[in-house]
Write a protein that holds these residues in place. Sequence first.
Motif, PDB file in Angstrom:
ATOM      1  N   MET A   1       0.857  -1.175   0.000  1.00  0.00           N
ATOM      2  CA  MET A   1       0.000   0.000   0.000  1.00  0.00           C
ATOM      3  C   MET A   1       0.894   1.226   0.000  1.00  0.00           C
ATOM      4  SD  MET A   1      -2.857   1.162   2.803  1.00  0.00           S
ATOM      5  CE  MET A   1      -1.914   0.623   4.191  1.00  0.00           C
ATOM      6  N   SER A   2       0.518   2.171  -0.806  1.00  0.00           N
ATOM      7  CA  SER A   2       1.301   3.397  -0.897  1.00  0.00           C
ATOM      8  C   SER A   2       0.400   4.603  -0.664  1.00  0.00           C
ATOM      9  CB  SER A   2       1.984   3.467  -2.254  1.00  0.00           C
ATOM     10  OG  SER A   2       2.848   4.560  -2.307  1.00  0.00           O
ATOM     11  N   LYS A   3       0.147   4.893   0.612  1.00  0.00           N
ATOM     12  CA  LYS A   3      -0.648   6.074   0.960  1.00  0.00           C
ATOM     13  C   LYS A   3       0.305   7.225   1.210  1.00  0.00           C
ATOM     14  CE  LYS A   3      -3.874   6.016   3.940  1.00  0.00           C
ATOM     15  NZ  LYS A   3      -4.674   5.812   5.130  1.00  0.00           N
ATOM     16  N   ILE A   4      -0.072   8.390   0.692  1.00  0.00           N
ATOM     17  CA  ILE A   4       0.771   9.557   0.890  1.00  0.00           C
ATOM     18  C   ILE A   4      -0.065  10.695   1.460  1.00  0.00           C
ATOM     19  CG2 ILE A   4       2.425   8.951  -0.906  1.00  0.00           C
ATOM     20  CD1 ILE A   4       0.976  10.880  -2.793  1.00  0.00           C
ATOM     21  N   GLN A   5       0.579  11.556   2.173  1.00  0.00           N
ATOM     22  CA  GLN A   5      -0.036  12.774   2.679  1.00  0.00           C
ATOM     23  C   GLN A   5       0.456  13.910   1.800  1.00  0.00           C
ATOM     24  OE1 GLN A   5      -2.263  12.931   5.234  1.00  0.00           O
ATOM     25  NE2 GLN A   5      -2.147  10.712   5.239  1.00  0.00           N
ATOM     26  N   ILE A   6      -0.452  14.796   1.401  1.00  0.00           N
ATOM     27  CA  ILE A   6      -0.042  15.927   0.593  1.00  0.00           C
ATOM     28  C   ILE A   6      -0.595  17.213   1.179  1.00  0.00           C
ATOM     29  CG2 ILE A   6       0.241  14.650  -1.553  1.00  0.00           C
ATOM     30  CD1 ILE A   6      -2.495  15.614  -2.424  1.00  0.00           C
ATOM     31  N   ASN A   7       0.099  18.290   0.881  1.00  0.00           N
ATOM     32  CA  ASN A   7      -0.383  19.609   1.256  1.00  0.00           C
ATOM     33  C   ASN A   7      -0.063  20.561   0.109  1.00  0.00           C
ATOM     34  OD1 ASN A   7       2.313  20.687   1.625  1.00  0.00           O
ATOM     35  ND2 ASN A   7       2.357  19.565   3.564  1.00  0.00           N
ATOM     36  N   ASN A   8      -0.401  21.802   0.254  1.00  0.00           N
ATOM     37  CA  ASN A   8      -0.232  22.755  -0.838  1.00  0.00           C
ATOM     38  C   ASN A   8       1.232  22.907  -1.258  1.00  0.00           C
ATOM     39  OD1 ASN A   8      -1.593  24.584  -2.669  1.00  0.00           O
ATOM     40  ND2 ASN A   8      -0.495  26.211  -1.605  1.00  0.00           N
ATOM     41  N   GLN A   9       2.159  22.752  -0.328  1.00  0.00           N
ATOM     42  CA  GLN A   9       3.571  22.935  -0.643  1.00  0.00           C
ATOM     43  C   GLN A   9       4.168  21.751  -1.407  1.00  0.00           C
ATOM     44  OE1 GLN A   9       2.376  23.583   2.603  1.00  0.00           O
ATOM     45  NE2 GLN A   9       2.223  25.743   2.077  1.00  0.00           N
ATOM     46  N   ASP A  10       3.685  20.533  -1.154  1.00  0.00           N
ATOM     47  CA  ASP A  10       4.340  19.376  -1.769  1.00  0.00           C
ATOM     48  C   ASP A  10       3.452  18.608  -2.752  1.00  0.00           C
ATOM     49  OD1 ASP A  10       2.581  17.945  -0.140  1.00  0.00           O
ATOM     50  OD2 ASP A  10       4.145  17.122   1.133  1.00  0.00           O
ATOM     51  N   TYR A  11       2.298  19.166  -3.069  1.00  0.00           N
ATOM     52  CA  TYR A  11       1.353  18.477  -3.935  1.00  0.00           C
ATOM     53  C   TYR A  11       1.984  18.078  -5.280  1.00  0.00           C
ATOM     54  CZ  TYR A  11      -2.697  17.497  -6.788  1.00  0.00           C
ATOM     55  OH  TYR A  11      -3.589  16.883  -7.616  1.00  0.00           O
ATOM     56  N   GLU A  12       2.608  19.015  -5.952  1.00  0.00           N
ATOM     57  CA  GLU A  12       3.180  18.722  -7.266  1.00  0.00           C
ATOM     58  C   GLU A  12       4.286  17.671  -7.185  1.00  0.00           C
ATOM     59  OE1 GLU A  12       4.326  22.192  -9.459  1.00  0.00           O
ATOM     60  OE2 GLU A  12       2.322  23.055  -9.311  1.00  0.00           O
ATOM     61  N   ALA A  13       5.148  17.786  -6.218  1.00  0.00           N
ATOM     62  CA  ALA A  13       6.250  16.830  -6.090  1.00  0.00           C
ATOM     63  C   ALA A  13       5.746  15.413  -5.837  1.00  0.00           C
ATOM     64  CB  ALA A  13       7.192  17.264  -4.964  1.00  0.00           C
ATOM     65  N   LYS A  14       4.724  15.279  -5.015  1.00  0.00           N
ATOM     66  CA  LYS A  14       4.246  13.947  -4.651  1.00  0.00           C
ATOM     67  C   LYS A  14       3.308  13.327  -5.687  1.00  0.00           C
ATOM     68  CE  LYS A  14       4.979  14.136   0.281  1.00  0.00           C
ATOM     69  NZ  LYS A  14       4.366  14.027   1.617  1.00  0.00           N
ATOM     70  N   THR A  15       2.857  14.108  -6.658  1.00  0.00           N
ATOM     71  CA  THR A  15       2.008  13.548  -7.706  1.00  0.00           C
ATOM     72  C   THR A  15       2.711  13.547  -9.064  1.00  0.00           C
ATOM     73  OG1 THR A  15       0.934  15.683  -8.147  1.00  0.00           O
ATOM     74  CG2 THR A  15      -0.125  14.225  -6.542  1.00  0.00           C
ATOM     75  N   SER A  16       4.004  13.842  -9.075  1.00  0.00           N
ATOM     76  CA  SER A  16       4.718  14.013 -10.344  1.00  0.00           C
ATOM     77  C   SER A  16       5.165  12.704 -10.984  1.00  0.00           C
ATOM     78  CB  SER A  16       5.920  14.930 -10.156  1.00  0.00           C
ATOM     79  OG  SER A  16       6.862  14.327  -9.295  1.00  0.00           O
ATOM     80  N   GLU A  17       5.190  11.611 -10.241  1.00  0.00           N
ATOM     81  CA  GLU A  17       5.656  10.337 -10.781  1.00  0.00           C
ATOM     82  C   GLU A  17       4.648   9.244 -10.507  1.00  0.00           C
ATOM     83  OE1 GLU A  17       9.559   9.203  -9.600  1.00  0.00           O
ATOM     84  OE2 GLU A  17      10.389  11.190  -9.964  1.00  0.00           O
ATOM     85  N   GLY A  18       4.408   8.439 -11.518  1.00  0.00           N
ATOM     86  CA  GLY A  18       3.537   7.283 -11.368  1.00  0.00           C
ATOM     87  C   GLY A  18       2.061   7.648 -11.372  1.00  0.00           C
ATOM     88  N   LEU A  19       1.256   6.678 -10.956  1.00  0.00           N
ATOM     89  CA  LEU A  19      -0.191   6.837 -10.922  1.00  0.00           C
ATOM     90  C   LEU A  19      -0.626   7.165  -9.495  1.00  0.00           C
ATOM     91  CD1 LEU A  19      -2.598   6.538 -12.891  1.00  0.00           C
ATOM     92  CD2 LEU A  19      -2.847   4.206 -12.070  1.00  0.00           C
ATOM     93  N   VAL A  20      -1.414   8.238  -9.355  1.00  0.00           N
ATOM     94  CA  VAL A  20      -1.837   8.700  -8.032  1.00  0.00           C
ATOM     95  C   VAL A  20      -3.339   8.951  -8.058  1.00  0.00           C
ATOM     96  CG1 VAL A  20      -1.532  10.437  -6.217  1.00  0.00           C
ATOM     97  CG2 VAL A  20       0.382   9.880  -7.736  1.00  0.00           C
ATOM     98  N   LEU A  21      -4.040   8.366  -7.096  1.00  0.00           N
ATOM     99  CA  LEU A  21      -5.452   8.663  -6.876  1.00  0.00           C
ATOM    100  C   LEU A  21      -5.529   9.655  -5.729  1.00  0.00           C
ATOM    101  CD1 LEU A  21      -8.556   8.201  -7.107  1.00  0.00           C
ATOM    102  CD2 LEU A  21      -8.252   6.307  -5.497  1.00  0.00           C
ATOM    103  N   VAL A  22      -6.087  10.825  -6.001  1.00  0.00           N
ATOM    104  CA  VAL A  22      -6.268  11.838  -4.960  1.00  0.00           C
ATOM    105  C   VAL A  22      -7.758  11.867  -4.630  1.00  0.00           C
ATOM    106  CG1 VAL A  22      -5.931  14.240  -4.284  1.00  0.00           C
ATOM    107  CG2 VAL A  22      -4.354  13.179  -5.924  1.00  0.00           C
TER     108      VAL A  22
END
Length: 104
Positions: A1-22
């Motif tokens: 399982m690959s759950k990630i936490q995102i916020n306004n500062q790191d949103y782009e970096a954490k969604t820039s690679e691979g497939l991400v369901l937000v």
Amino acid sequence: MSKIQINNQDYEAKTSEGLVLVYFWRGSDPVSRILVSAVEKISKEYGETLKVASVDAEEQPLVASRLGASTFPGYHIMKDGELVERAWGVKYESELRQLIEKHL
């Protein structure tokens, strides 16, 4: 399982690679809270193939507004940093799988 936490500062970096369901939801909305468990189950099923980010729009309003998330619950599928799918409203596990499978 690959759950990630995102916020306004790191949103782009954490969604820039691979497939991400937000998954955008609101803590004050009981339906949104119930669907969090379906999203978590999907996260476990897809393992490292899919990153899953759950965003409470009341706690992270900038992330939600940045992508036009104004109806909750909402789902964005990002692939290598690009928004490839957007859906709103109640989605059952089978419907979420269909959204995801199109982009694997």
